[in-house]
Design a protein around this motif. Structure first.
Motif, short mmCIF file in Angstrom:
data_model
loop_
_atom_site.label_atom_id
_atom_site.label_comp_id
_atom_site.label_asym_id
_atom_site.label_seq_id
_atom_site.Cartn_x
_atom_site.Cartn_y
_atom_site.Cartn_z
N TYR A 157 -27.42 11.35 2.75
CA TYR A 157 -27.19 10.72 1.45
C TYR A 157 -28.26 9.69 1.11
CZ TYR A 157 -22.57 12.80 0.69
OH TYR A 157 -21.54 13.68 0.45
N PHE A 158 -28.77 9.00 2.13
CA PHE A 158 -29.69 7.88 1.86
C PHE A 158 -31.06 8.04 2.51
CE2 PHE A 158 -25.31 6.18 1.93
CZ PHE A 158 -25.21 5.81 0.60
N GLY A 159 -31.26 9.10 3.29
CA GLY A 159 -32.53 9.28 3.98
C GLY A 159 -33.61 9.85 3.07
N THR A 160 -34.82 9.87 3.58
CA THR A 160 -35.96 10.36 2.82
C THR A 160 -36.28 11.82 3.10
OG1 THR A 160 -37.48 9.56 4.53
CG2 THR A 160 -37.00 8.07 2.70
N PHE A 161 -35.77 12.35 4.22
CA PHE A 161 -36.05 13.73 4.58
C PHE A 161 -34.97 14.66 4.04
CE2 PHE A 161 -38.05 11.29 8.07
CZ PHE A 161 -39.37 11.66 7.84
N GLU A 162 -35.38 15.89 3.77
CA GLU A 162 -34.42 16.88 3.29
C GLU A 162 -33.32 17.13 4.32
OE1 GLU A 162 -34.56 21.65 2.59
OE2 GLU A 162 -36.02 20.47 1.46
N GLU A 163 -33.68 17.12 5.59
CA GLU A 163 -32.71 17.30 6.67
C GLU A 163 -33.02 16.33 7.79
OE1 GLU A 163 -29.88 17.58 8.37
OE2 GLU A 163 -29.70 19.42 7.21
N GLY A 164 -32.07 15.46 8.11
CA GLY A 164 -32.30 14.46 9.15
C GLY A 164 -31.29 14.52 10.27
N ALA A 165 -30.76 15.73 10.54
CA ALA A 165 -29.73 15.86 11.57
C ALA A 165 -30.24 15.42 12.94
CB ALA A 165 -29.24 17.31 11.63
N VAL A 166 -31.50 15.70 13.24
CA VAL A 166 -32.02 15.37 14.57
C VAL A 166 -32.09 13.87 14.79
CG1 VAL A 166 -33.30 17.52 14.89
CG2 VAL A 166 -34.38 15.61 13.68
#
Length: 228
Positions: free
Chosen positions: A187-196
């Motif tokens: 919701y607030f990160g800059t990457f499209e996917e930050g699961a790692v």
């Protein structure tokens, strides 16, 4: 060359300094993908169209969510999402296969299943309470769960083999913690996917949830302690 650099970084930084993956405090695969996400984001999140592209998807589901776009949840669209016929990370888009793996965890590794279930549950709750699309909460849940590496992370990275949880409850709490940070990063990160990055954060606090090994003391050690 990006794949080679990512694998080399995962092995040289996330594994070898600690002896093996069983002794590493961090999940080596997550270390490598995090490295690629920071250094090569334009390449890592630039997905090619599916070979069986039906024209339903204009971009990956994760990218559509960041822009507030939705998918028409008709039978063809839903089927394409479930079988992975949409742009996304290789090996992480076929939700049906990942759900089958989740059933396998339930049978063979119950604690791993509970950690994955906790991760998925909190992600579903976020998707219901704070939808990023205007087509309904059901569409929000489906798109969140099936986009990016969420299900892959829940099944393979959160219950990493070197984590022996002390109980099913601690395993579930660990998964809930990971899912919470996963959704906050989304919701607030800059990457499209930050699961790692959520996985690495959980690795850093995993000592709160994993089982502590009990070393068996010899007779001489017990006698020495009694003398002290």
């Amino acid at each position: 060359y990006i794949a080679v650099l990512t694998a080399a970084f995962a092995i040289c930084v996330g594994k070898l300094p600690f002896g093996s993956y069983k002794n590493s405090p961090f999940t080596p695969a997550a270390v490598g993908i995090a490295f690629a996400s920071v250094c090569f984001p334009d390449y890592l999140f630039n997905y090619l169209p599916s070979l069986r592209d039906t024209g339903i998807f204009t971009a990956s589901l994760a990218s559509m969510l960041t822009q507030g776009n939705t998918v028409n949840m008709t039978a063809p669209g839903l089927l394409s999402i479930l079988v992975g016929n949409c742009p996304g990370p290789i090996g992480a888009t076929c939700t049906v296969a990942l759900l089958a793996t989740l059933i396998y965890l339930l049978i063979r590794r119950p604690n791993a299943f509970f950690s994955a279930a906790g991760f998925i549950s909190i992600c579903c709750l976020f998707a219901v309470l704070f939808p990023r699309v205007l087509s309904g909460r059901q569409a929000s849940v489906i798109m969140e769960l099936c986009s990016g590496m969420l299900m892959f992370t829940a099944v393979f990275l959160i219950p990493w083999p070197n984590k022996e949880f002390s109980s099913p409850l601690s395993a579930m709490l660990y998964g809930i913690t990971g899912g919470l940070f996963q959704m906050l990063i989304r919701y607030f990160g800059t990457f499209e996917e930050g699961a790692v990055f959520a996985v690495l954060f959980c690795d850093a606090i995993s000592f709160l949830f994993i089982k502590k090994e009990k070393t068996q003391k010899t007779g001489k050690e017990n006698k020495y302690e009694q003398q002290i």
